[in-house]
Motif scaffolding. Structure first.
Motif, PDB file in Angstrom:
ATOM      1  N   HIS A  64       0.821  -1.207   0.000  1.00 42.56           N
ATOM      2  CA  HIS A  64       0.000   0.000   0.000  1.00 42.56           C
ATOM      3  C   HIS A  64       0.857   1.261   0.000  1.00 42.56           C
ATOM      4  CE1 HIS A  64       0.585   1.274   4.232  1.00 42.56           C
ATOM      5  NE2 HIS A  64       0.749  -0.014   4.441  1.00 42.56           N
ATOM      6  N   SER A  65       2.146   1.139   0.355  1.00 43.90           N
ATOM      7  CA  SER A  65       3.012   2.322   0.279  1.00 43.90           C
ATOM      8  C   SER A  65       4.460   1.901   0.150  1.00 43.90           C
ATOM      9  CB  SER A  65       2.845   3.224   1.504  1.00 43.90           C
ATOM     10  OG  SER A  65       3.378   2.621   2.659  1.00 43.90           O
ATOM     11  N   VAL A  66       5.238   2.790  -0.491  1.00 43.12           N
ATOM     12  CA  VAL A  66       6.671   2.580  -0.623  1.00 43.12           C
ATOM     13  C   VAL A  66       7.363   3.929  -0.484  1.00 43.12           C
ATOM     14  CG1 VAL A  66       6.671   2.803  -3.146  1.00 43.12           C
ATOM     15  CG2 VAL A  66       8.492   1.533  -2.037  1.00 43.12           C
ATOM     16  N   HIS A  67       8.515   3.938   0.175  1.00 38.76           N
ATOM     17  CA  HIS A  67       9.325   5.142   0.343  1.00 38.76           C
ATOM     18  C   HIS A  67      10.779   4.749   0.082  1.00 38.76           C
ATOM     19  CE1 HIS A  67       6.036   7.442   2.283  1.00 38.76           C
ATOM     20  NE2 HIS A  67       5.658   6.232   2.671  1.00 38.76           N
ATOM     21  N   GLY A  68      11.377   5.356  -0.924  1.00 39.74           N
ATOM     22  CA  GLY A  68      12.727   4.956  -1.292  1.00 39.74           C
ATOM     23  C   GLY A  68      13.599   6.110  -1.718  1.00 39.74           C
ATOM     24  N   TYR A  69      14.915   5.863  -1.677  1.00 37.78           N
ATOM     25  CA  TYR A  69      15.920   6.837  -2.107  1.00 37.78           C
ATOM     26  C   TYR A  69      16.795   6.225  -3.185  1.00 37.78           C
ATOM     27  CZ  TYR A  69      14.855  10.073   1.666  1.00 37.78           C
ATOM     28  OH  TYR A  69      14.214  10.964   2.489  1.00 37.78           O
ATOM     29  N   PHE A  70      16.950   6.964  -4.287  1.00 36.63           N
ATOM     30  CA  PHE A  70      17.925   6.603  -5.303  1.00 36.63           C
ATOM     31  C   PHE A  70      19.278   7.141  -4.854  1.00 36.63           C
ATOM     32  CE2 PHE A  70      13.855   6.994  -7.530  1.00 36.63           C
ATOM     33  CZ  PHE A  70      13.804   5.781  -8.197  1.00 36.63           C
ATOM     34  N   LEU A  71      20.228   6.243  -4.611  1.00 38.81           N
ATOM     35  CA  LEU A  71      21.501   6.637  -4.004  1.00 38.81           C
ATOM     36  C   LEU A  71      22.642   6.761  -5.010  1.00 38.81           C
ATOM     37  CD1 LEU A  71      21.252   4.315  -0.872  1.00 38.81           C
ATOM     38  CD2 LEU A  71      20.674   6.746  -1.030  1.00 38.81           C
ATOM     39  N   ARG A  72      22.637   5.936  -6.019  1.00 37.46           N
ATOM     40  CA  ARG A  72      23.699   5.958  -7.031  1.00 37.46           C
ATOM     41  C   ARG A  72      23.108   5.558  -8.372  1.00 37.46           C
ATOM     42  NH1 ARG A  72      25.679   3.808  -2.410  1.00 37.46           N
ATOM     43  NH2 ARG A  72      27.661   4.645  -1.607  1.00 37.46           N
ATOM     44  N   ALA A  73      23.755   5.974  -9.435  1.00 37.99           N
ATOM     45  CA  ALA A  73      23.366   5.518 -10.763  1.00 37.99           C
ATOM     46  C   ALA A  73      23.766   4.052 -10.926  1.00 37.99           C
ATOM     47  CB  ALA A  73      24.032   6.372 -11.838  1.00 37.99           C
ATOM     48  N   GLY A  74      22.880   3.257 -11.527  1.00 36.55           N
ATOM     49  CA  GLY A  74      23.188   1.858 -11.787  1.00 36.55           C
ATOM     50  C   GLY A  74      23.628   1.662 -13.225  1.00 36.55           C
ATOM     51  N   ALA A  75      24.426   0.616 -13.458  1.00 33.98           N
ATOM     52  CA  ALA A  75      24.932   0.295 -14.795  1.00 33.98           C
ATOM     53  C   ALA A  75      24.120  -0.864 -15.368  1.00 33.98           C
ATOM     54  CB  ALA A  75      26.405  -0.077 -14.728  1.00 33.98           C
ATOM     55  N   VAL A  76      23.573  -0.703 -16.578  1.00 31.62           N
ATOM     56  CA  VAL A  76      22.697  -1.726 -17.133  1.00 31.62           C
ATOM     57  C   VAL A  76      23.430  -3.026 -17.449  1.00 31.62           C
ATOM     58  CG1 VAL A  76      21.089  -0.040 -18.096  1.00 31.62           C
ATOM     59  CG2 VAL A  76      22.992  -0.842 -19.498  1.00 31.62           C
ATOM     60  N   ALA A  77      24.742  -2.977 -17.640  1.00 29.86           N
ATOM     61  CA  ALA A  77      25.487  -4.176 -18.011  1.00 29.86           C
ATOM     62  C   ALA A  77      25.803  -5.067 -16.817  1.00 29.86           C
ATOM     63  CB  ALA A  77      26.781  -3.788 -18.728  1.00 29.86           C
ATOM     64  N   GLU A  78      25.570  -4.591 -15.609  1.00 32.33           N
ATOM     65  CA  GLU A  78      25.905  -5.361 -14.409  1.00 32.33           C
ATOM     66  C   GLU A  78      24.639  -5.866 -13.725  1.00 32.33           C
ATOM     67  OE1 GLU A  78      28.356  -3.105 -11.786  1.00 32.33           O
ATOM     68  OE2 GLU A  78      29.617  -2.325 -13.396  1.00 32.33           O
ATOM     69  N   PRO A  79      24.671  -7.089 -13.166  1.00 33.74           N
ATOM     70  CA  PRO A  79      23.504  -7.585 -12.431  1.00 33.74           C
ATOM     71  C   PRO A  79      23.257  -6.754 -11.170  1.00 33.74           C
ATOM     72  CG  PRO A  79      25.379  -9.051 -12.118  1.00 33.74           C
ATOM     73  CD  PRO A  79      25.786  -8.056 -13.175  1.00 33.74           C
ATOM     74  N   ILE A  80      22.030  -6.781 -10.692  1.00 34.62           N
ATOM     75  CA  ILE A  80      21.652  -6.082  -9.463  1.00 34.62           C
ATOM     76  C   ILE A  80      21.254  -7.121  -8.419  1.00 34.62           C
ATOM     77  CG2 ILE A  80      20.147  -4.347  -8.417  1.00 34.62           C
ATOM     78  CD1 ILE A  80      19.601  -3.275 -11.212  1.00 34.62           C
ATOM     79  N   GLU A  81      21.795  -6.976  -7.223  1.00 33.43           N
ATOM     80  CA  GLU A  81      21.418  -7.829  -6.108  1.00 33.43           C
ATOM     81  C   GLU A  81      20.354  -7.114  -5.278  1.00 33.43           C
ATOM     82  OE1 GLU A  81      24.792  -8.948  -3.802  1.00 33.43           O
ATOM     83  OE2 GLU A  81      26.012  -9.449  -5.549  1.00 33.43           O
ATOM     84  N   PHE A  82      19.346  -7.868  -4.843  1.00 32.36           N
ATOM     85  CA  PHE A  82      18.273  -7.312  -4.027  1.00 32.36           C
ATOM     86  C   PHE A  82      18.261  -8.040  -2.681  1.00 32.36           C
ATOM     87  CE2 PHE A  82      17.198  -6.717  -8.441  1.00 32.36           C
ATOM     88  CZ  PHE A  82      16.828  -5.388  -8.485  1.00 32.36           C
ATOM     89  N   ALA A  83      18.591  -7.302  -1.633  1.00 33.75           N
ATOM     90  CA  ALA A  83      18.642  -7.866  -0.283  1.00 33.75           C
ATOM     91  C   ALA A  83      17.435  -7.363   0.492  1.00 33.75           C
ATOM     92  CB  ALA A  83      19.933  -7.452   0.422  1.00 33.75           C
TER      93      ALA A  83
END
Length: 290
Positions: A64-83
């Motif tokens: 019902h709600s989300v609050h987030g901060y974009f901290l750094r630019a991500g690179a599309v060629a690298e995988p992203i880990e979600f913890a």
């Protein structure tokens, strides 16, 4: 003129389907969609983080709600880990923190709250009157489909959503209005499974495309302003009711303030029938040369 890709949504759905890590509980891995400029699209990592958190939540509870901060630019060629961190499992609400990580550092950090269905007080603001129907509004393909440019080709042939600005877009120059009010129709270009968590995540995905546009519109700027530097800083979103992104949705947008190289964009999202399904706020860095 080249026609749009038949089903660009299928590609997006594949990228949003983050994979569970067999060796670490509550950890997931995802890829990224190609983007002009090579940076991860903020809406993508928002949606992936939400879906990763949703994998750890008891059945029957939706965000019902989300609050987030974009901290750094991500690179599309690298995988992203979600913890995912399990903050709370209450009788009605569940809270999760998700860090999206590349190179050992978070690129997004957000908290999502989930709730089981409950009855209660029910009211909403009304949708503005006299909004032109989406069929009567030019699409991004109508405006840019004739242009032989990588960005134009991306947004007209590969974008997963049909985006239609009711009073003129900012793609090729400033809009005809000098205030920040903006009306935009959205709809998925392709089939979406009947999964409410996925539809809510795709709404988060889609909104990041236009959330800062009211700032540009009010300032008399556009996406092609020479020297423009723009980036999302944070994102807050509230889902009020069930939503389907494969039906037309109207974003009613505004901007209350801009200063110090930052601006705030706001939006209310309505179905075509006038049901208010979500409210959104996003602050962004918006810099133009003096």
């Amino acid at each position: 003129m080249t026609s749009p890709t038949p089903d660009p949504m299928a590609h997006v759905l594949g990228v949003l389907d983050v994979a569970a890590d067999p060796d670490r509980p509550d950890a997931f891995t995802g890829a990224s969609l190609p983007q002009p400029g090579g940076r991860v699209f903020g809406g993508q990592v928002l949606a992936q983080s939400l879906l990763a958190a949703g994998r750890t939540v008891p059945d029957g509870r939706l965000p019902h709600s989300v609050h987030g901060y974009f901290l750094r630019a991500g690179a599309v060629a690298e995988p992203i880990e979600f913890a995912v961190e399990r903050l709370r499992d209450g009788r009605s609400f569940t809270a999760r923190r998700t860090h999206a990580i590349q190179g050992g550092a978070p690129i997004l950090s957000m908290i999502t709250s989930f709730q089981e269905h409950q009855d209660g007080i029910d009211y909403q603001d009304e949708m503005p009157a006299d909004v032109p129907a989406p069929e009567d509004v030019p699409s991004a393909f109508d405006e840019m489909g004739h242009l032989d440019h990588p960005v134009a080709k991306f947004w007209t042939q590969e974008a997963a959503f049909d985006v239609r600005h009711a009073h003129g877009s900012l793609y090729l120059g400033p809009g005809p209005r000098d205030h920040g009010r903006q009306l935009v129709w959205f709809r998925a270009r392709g089939a979406v499974p009947d999964d409410q968590l996925l539809h809510r995540a795709l709404l988060a995905y889609a909104c990041d495309q236009v959330m800062l546009e009211p700032i540009l519109r009010r300032a008399g700027q556009s996406w092609v302003t020479p020297g423009l530097s723009i980036a999302s800083l944070d994102h807050a979103m509230w889902w009020h009711r069930d939503v389907r992104v494969d039906d037309w949705l109207l974003y009613v947008q505004s901007t209350p303030s801009a200063q110090g190289g930052r601006g705030l964009g706001a939006a209310r999202v309505f179905t075509r029938q006038g049901v208010l399904v979500a409210s959104i706020a996003q602050e962004g860095m918006v810099r133009v040369p003096d």
